[in-house]
Structure formats: structure tokens, C-alpha cells
Design a protein around this motif. Structure first.
Motif, PDB file in Angstrom:
ATOM      1  N   PHE A   1      14.909 -12.918  18.747  1.00 59.69           N
ATOM      2  CA  PHE A   1      14.464 -11.706  18.396  1.00 59.69           C
ATOM      3  C   PHE A   1      14.845 -11.062  17.231  1.00 59.69           C
ATOM      4  N   LEU A   2      13.718 -10.263  16.860  1.00 53.72           N
ATOM      5  CA  LEU A   2      14.054  -9.203  15.789  1.00 53.72           C
ATOM      6  C   LEU A   2      13.081  -7.768  16.081  1.00 53.72           C
ATOM      7  N   PRO A   3      13.733  -6.783  15.495  1.00 52.40           N
ATOM      8  CA  PRO A   3      13.378  -5.562  16.034  1.00 52.40           C
ATOM      9  C   PRO A   3      12.029  -5.137  15.254  1.00 52.40           C
ATOM     10  N   GLU A   4      11.037  -4.430  15.641  1.00 51.99           N
ATOM     11  CA  GLU A   4       9.779  -3.968  15.219  1.00 51.99           C
ATOM     12  C   GLU A   4       9.841  -3.703  13.621  1.00 51.99           C
ATOM     13  N   PRO A   5       9.050  -3.981  12.718  1.00 46.11           N
ATOM     14  CA  PRO A   5       9.328  -3.728  11.607  1.00 46.11           C
ATOM     15  C   PRO A   5       8.855  -2.164  11.160  1.00 46.11           C
ATOM     16  N   GLY A   6       9.476  -1.713  10.087  1.00 50.78           N
ATOM     17  CA  GLY A   6       8.795  -0.303   9.988  1.00 50.78           C
ATOM     18  C   GLY A   6       7.623  -0.223   9.095  1.00 50.78           C
ATOM     19  N   PRO A   7       7.335   1.018   8.399  1.00 50.23           N
ATOM     20  CA  PRO A   7       6.206   1.170   7.490  1.00 50.23           C
ATOM     21  C   PRO A   7       6.560   0.189   6.629  1.00 50.23           C
ATOM     22  N   GLN A   8       5.007  -0.286   6.386  1.00 50.94           N
ATOM     23  CA  GLN A   8       4.584  -1.365   5.107  1.00 50.94           C
ATOM     24  C   GLN A   8       3.762  -0.831   4.316  1.00 50.94           C
ATOM     25  N   GLN A   9       3.563  -1.532   3.133  1.00 48.62           N
ATOM     26  CA  GLN A   9       2.681  -1.572   2.133  1.00 48.62           C
ATOM     27  C   GLN A   9       1.844  -2.485   2.170  1.00 48.62           C
ATOM     28  N   TYR A  10       0.199  -2.407   1.945  1.00 53.41           N
ATOM     29  CA  TYR A  10      -0.731  -3.401   2.129  1.00 53.41           C
ATOM     30  C   TYR A  10      -1.717  -3.376   1.082  1.00 53.41           C
ATOM     31  N   ALA A  11      -2.050  -4.575   0.780  1.00 52.24           N
ATOM     32  CA  ALA A  11      -3.098  -4.794  -0.166  1.00 52.24           C
ATOM     33  C   ALA A  11      -4.391  -4.122   0.261  1.00 52.24           C
ATOM     34  N   THR A  12      -5.056  -3.739  -0.715  1.00 51.84           N
ATOM     35  CA  THR A  12      -6.561  -3.290  -0.041  1.00 51.84           C
ATOM     36  C   THR A  12      -7.454  -4.343  -0.153  1.00 51.84           C
ATOM     37  N   VAL A  13      -8.167  -4.570   1.029  1.00 53.35           N
ATOM     38  CA  VAL A  13      -8.993  -5.667   1.416  1.00 53.35           C
ATOM     39  C   VAL A  13     -10.464  -5.139   1.760  1.00 53.35           C
ATOM     40  N   SER A  14     -11.437  -4.885   0.958  1.00 55.62           N
ATOM     41  CA  SER A  14     -12.820  -4.505   1.298  1.00 55.62           C
ATOM     42  C   SER A  14     -13.558  -5.508   1.972  1.00 55.62           C
ATOM     43  N   ALA A  15     -13.493  -5.804   3.396  1.00 59.70           N
ATOM     44  CA  ALA A  15     -14.030  -6.835   3.856  1.00 59.70           C
ATOM     45  C   ALA A  15     -15.281  -6.283   5.174  1.00 59.70           C
ATOM     46  N   TYR A  16     -15.772  -5.135   4.823  1.00 61.38           N
ATOM     47  CA  TYR A  16     -16.703  -4.373   5.804  1.00 61.38           C
ATOM     48  C   TYR A  16     -17.925  -4.377   4.904  1.00 61.38           C
ATOM     49  N   SER A  17     -19.227  -4.883   5.783  1.00 56.78           N
ATOM     50  CA  SER A  17     -20.524  -4.745   5.070  1.00 56.78           C
ATOM     51  C   SER A  17     -21.532  -4.028   6.017  1.00 56.78           C
ATOM     52  N   GLU A  18     -22.147  -2.917   5.521  1.00 59.12           N
ATOM     53  CA  GLU A  18     -23.027  -2.235   6.427  1.00 59.12           C
ATOM     54  C   GLU A  18     -24.235  -3.468   6.785  1.00 59.12           C
ATOM     55  N   ALA A  19     -24.564  -4.145   5.850  1.00 60.39           N
ATOM     56  CA  ALA A  19     -25.735  -5.170   5.905  1.00 60.39           C
ATOM     57  C   ALA A  19     -25.282  -6.110   7.281  1.00 60.39           C
TER      58      ALA A  19
END
Length: 450
Positions: A100-118
Motif C-alpha cells: 500500500f501507498l497513499p494517494e499522491p498529492g498535486p503533480q506537474q505534468y508535461a504539455t501533450v497536444s494530442a487532440y485533433s479537430e480533424a
């Protein structure tokens, strides 16, 4: 279809609402929401088309060191309260988690632009036009070979998705949100006599990156070229694996890169006498394999199911084992940093598949593998079959189609027998592989299947 996307604010409001109903020691909410649509074609025409729009909420409750999860797609307050309550009651009944490990607190994430309107706008009508483009490519290939499209059986599957690929929130203040799109297209072209078959598949975040007409043309050419295959005795041969075959073969290494199994002496990357092989040469010096969610050819989620950053890693660099994959629990135990995620990419060169063929005196060209199973974990030895286009190469050119083979070989050992590396392709979501030329590939028996 783009209006099915939950915005960041909407996703946050939904997860906050769920967390507001929780009374457990800790609570995590995993959210997936969006649209998917598919079109299947066979016999040179569309046979089915369908789509779904859904929002799924998974509640994970922690009581002491006990955890349980419950999922719903009913979003009114009563249903969400019921889901939270059920998760909490099940958590109290669950056995304690020794790791068991407790839930993690707030994190920093890389920006990943994976959304395409097409991709998000790939309506049934747009998918039907894509199928027509596939058939146009088949007609082109057939006309060039003097064969009518009526003499070729075309089938395939087109699937697109758009929405919140993943969102995670927990009672410790963590929130992560990742919108994404993905589209995959596969095409199979078979000859009426049932002896020839060609296959092409590609995936991307952006629909504009795929060329259905070129895929139809290529699969038809391969299907017509592979008819009436001849027998070649099994044995060890130089092989040229197209990117599809490489993506069927090399990613089996990903599971073997587990740090815990290596530390515990159960892995091909365990060192004799203890420790691991990190820092040692394990492959040809031209081999570099990595994971990176921000890589423009991968574009995978920047966080995992718990909301921890997917930092990826360079696993093998110039033939040297650089990293192993650590889960959060094992990383803490070993004093390391958790890593992993981010798809899988093997670096290639600017050499085309045609150049790899031209430089081969005698070998076998393989379109793809299938029905792959593990034989021996310590060497990552696998078995499988070739399929949808296997050819003999002599004096730098394809001379005849071959009956398919069963093979027994290891991607780890094969990476030490590389003769050449070609250009990369994104074969499917999060997988980018080059073509490979490998010596002494072990074909063990023949298969009559096409």
C-alpha cells in the motif's frame, strides 16, 4: 463530434462533485469521456458503422490499507452517491494491501497536444469517403497490374475516438486532465483464389496524417504479389521486417524492462551474482529505444491511472541498457524515481525499405506477425506466424512469394543480430518502429494460412 469533449472545467466540476460525496480515508476519481466511431468494410463495400458517446466515472476508495473501485456511467447525484458508497463498503471488506501507498498529492505534468479537430470531426460520412479512397487506391493498383477490382477482396476497419482520454482527481488535491484523439485504419486485400493477401495498418492522433488511398494501393500491390506462394524450407534466414512486423515483435521487450523482476533475479536484465545489467551493452550499438509522451510521433497521456507523471525514459541507448521501469512502490523501496509510460519508439534511419531490400543478397521479407505467444521469459523468446505477404529476396530484389512460416525467436537476441535499420512508421497508437534487417532469424516450420 467535437462538442462531445468535456472541457477541463467541466471535468474538474464532475470529479469535485464525486469527491464531495466521499467519506473514506482517501478517494480517487478516474474519468474518461468522449466519442468513438467505427466503420467496417468487407467485400469492397461498407458492412457496418457505429459510434458511442459515453462518460465513465471510476471511484477508488481507501480505508486504512484497503482499497476497492466501482465504475458507473450514470451521472446524476443519486447514482454518483451510490457508486461512492459501494466503493467504500467494498474497501472495508477488501484485504489489506501489503504494498500500500497513499494517494499522491498535486503533480506537474508535461504539455501533450494530442487532440485533433480533424479526427474529432470524422463523421460516418467522412469515414465512408475514406473507405472510398481506400478502394480508389486498390483500383489504381489493380489497373496498373491489369486486374479488375472485382477480382480483389477488400476488407478493413477504421476507428476514431475523441474526448478526455483520461482525467484523474483525488482527495489530496491532485487533478490531471488530458484530451486526446486517435484514429487507426487497417486494410486487407486478398485474391479470389485465396492464395494472396496484403495488409497495411497505420495510426495517428491527426486524421490528416493518414493516406487511405496510398494504403489501399499498397495493400493491393502486396496482395497481388503474394498469390501462389512457393515453399521454402524452414531454417535460419536473414529477414527484412516491415515496421508492422517490428511493432508485433520488439514491444514484447517492454514488459521485460521491469525493474522489480530484474532486481529479484527473474529477468533477462538481471546480472549474474545480483544486481541488474543497467549500463551494460545488450544490443547492437545502432539500437535506441525510448518512451516519451511528448514525442510528436507518440503523443500519449502525460500521467498514469494514479495521476503520477508519465516521465518515460530512454531504455536502450546505442545498444546500452540505460533504464528499467519502476512502479511507485518499487521505486520507493529501492530509492529510485518512478518512471514509465509514454508509448514506445525505436529510432530509425533515412534508409527506405526498398534500400534494405536492394542491399540483401538473399533473405525473406515479412509484412507482419500474428498469433504471438511467449515461450521463455528469461530470454524473451516468442513464437508466432508470418502473415499477409511473405517474400523471397534474391540479389537485391523480390523474386517470389513464399508460404508462411512459424518462427521461434527473441526480440532481445534479434537486436544483437541487426544488419540494417530503416525508416520509422507510427503503426498504431503510441508505437513507432522502423523496418529492420536481422540475420539468422529462426523459422521453424511452414504454415498454409495466408
Amino acid at each position: 463530434m467535437a462538442n462531445t469533449l468535456l472541457t477541463r472545467d467541466q471535468a474538474k466540476a464532475l470529479t469535485d462533485r464525486v469527491l464531495g460525496f466521499a467519506t473514506a480515508d482517501e478517494t480517487r476519481v478516474n474519468l474518461s469521456a468522449g466519442w468513438s466511431g467505427n466503420t467496417r468494410f468487407a467485400g469492397n463495400e461498407i458492412t457496418t458503422a457505429g459510434g458511442t458517446t459515453d462518460v465513465r466515472v471510476t471511484v477508488t476508495s481507501t480505508v486504512g490499507k484497503r482499497r476497492a473501485s466501482v465504475t458507473t456511467n450514470v451521472l446524476d447525484d443519486e447514482a454518483l452517491k451510490r457508486t461512492v458508497d459501494q466503493a467504500q463498503r467494498l474497501a472495508r471488506l477488501a484485504p489489506e494491501d501489503a504494498e500500500f501507498l497513499p494517494e499522491p498529492g498535486p503533480q506537474q505534468y508535461a504539455t501533450v497536444s494530442a487532440y485533433s479537430e480533424a479526427t474529432a470531426d470524422l463523421t460516418p460520412e467522412a469515414r465512408a469517403l475514406a473507405v472510398e479512397r481506400v478502394l480508389a487506391g486498390v483500383r489504381e493498383a489493380g489497373a496498373a497490374a491489369g486486374t479488375s477490382t472485382d477480382d480483389l477482396f477488400v476488407a478493413g476497419f477504421l476507428e476514431a475516438s475523441a474526448g478526455v482520454g483520461s482525467a484523474v482527481a483525488n482527495s489530496r488535491g491532485l487533478f490531471a486532465y488530458h484530451p486526446s484523439t486517435n484514429v487507426d485504419l487497417s486494410v486487407t486485400v486478398r485474391t479470389p483464389d485465396g492464395t494472396g493477401s496484403g495488409y497495411v495498418a497505420q495510426g495517428a492522433n491527426d486524421w490528416a496524417a493518414l493516406d487511405p488511398q496510398a494504403m489501399g494501393r499498397r495493400s493491393a500491390q502486396k496482395g497481388m504479389s503474394s498469390r501462389d506462394p512457393q515453399t521454402l524450407e524452414p531454417g535460419r534466414y536473414t529477414v527484412i521486417l516491415e515496421p508492422q512486423a517490428v511493432s508485433d515483435f520488439i514491444p514484447a521487450l517492454r514488459g521485460a524492462l521491469n525493474a522489480r523482476s530484474a532486481d529479484e533475479g527473474r529477468s533477462p536484465f538481471s546480472a549474474p551474482g545480483g544486481g541488474t545489467k543497467v549500463g551494460q551493452k545488450i544490443a547492437d550499438e545502432r539500437v535506441t529505444i525510448l518512451s516519451d509522451p511528448t514525442d510528436p510521433e507518440l503523443l500519449t497521456s502525460p500521467f498514469d491511472n494514479e495521476g503520477l507523471p508519465n516521465k518515460g525514459a530512454v531504455w536502450i541507448e546505442n545498444g546500452i541498457l540505460r533504464n528499467l521501469a519502476y512502479t511507485r512502490w518499487w521505486a520507493r523501496k529501492q530509492g529510485k524515481e518512478a518512471n514509465g509510460g509514454g508509448g514506445l519508439k525505436m529510432l530509425g534511419t533515412n534508409r527506405t525499405l526498398e534500400q534494405l531490400i536492394a542491399g540483401t543478397d538473399r533473405g525473406i521479407l515479412v509484412t507482419r506477425f500474428w498469433y504471438i505467444r511467449s515461450l521463455e521469459a528469461r530470454t524473451v523468446t516468442l513464437t508466432g506466424l508470418t502473415r499477409d505477404g511473405t517474400f523471397l529476396v534474391e540479389n537485391g530484389r523480390i523474386t517470389r512469394p513464399l508460404k508462411n512460416f512459424r518462427w521461434n525467436d527473441s526480440p532481445l537476441l534479434a537486436l544483437n543480430r541487426i544488419e540494417d535499420i530503416g525508416q520509422t512508421e507510427r503503426v498504431s497508437s503510441g508505437i513507432v518502429m522502423p523496418s529492420l534487417k536481422i540475420r539468422d532469424f529462426n523459422f521453424t516450420s511452414l504454415s498454409d494460412a495466408v
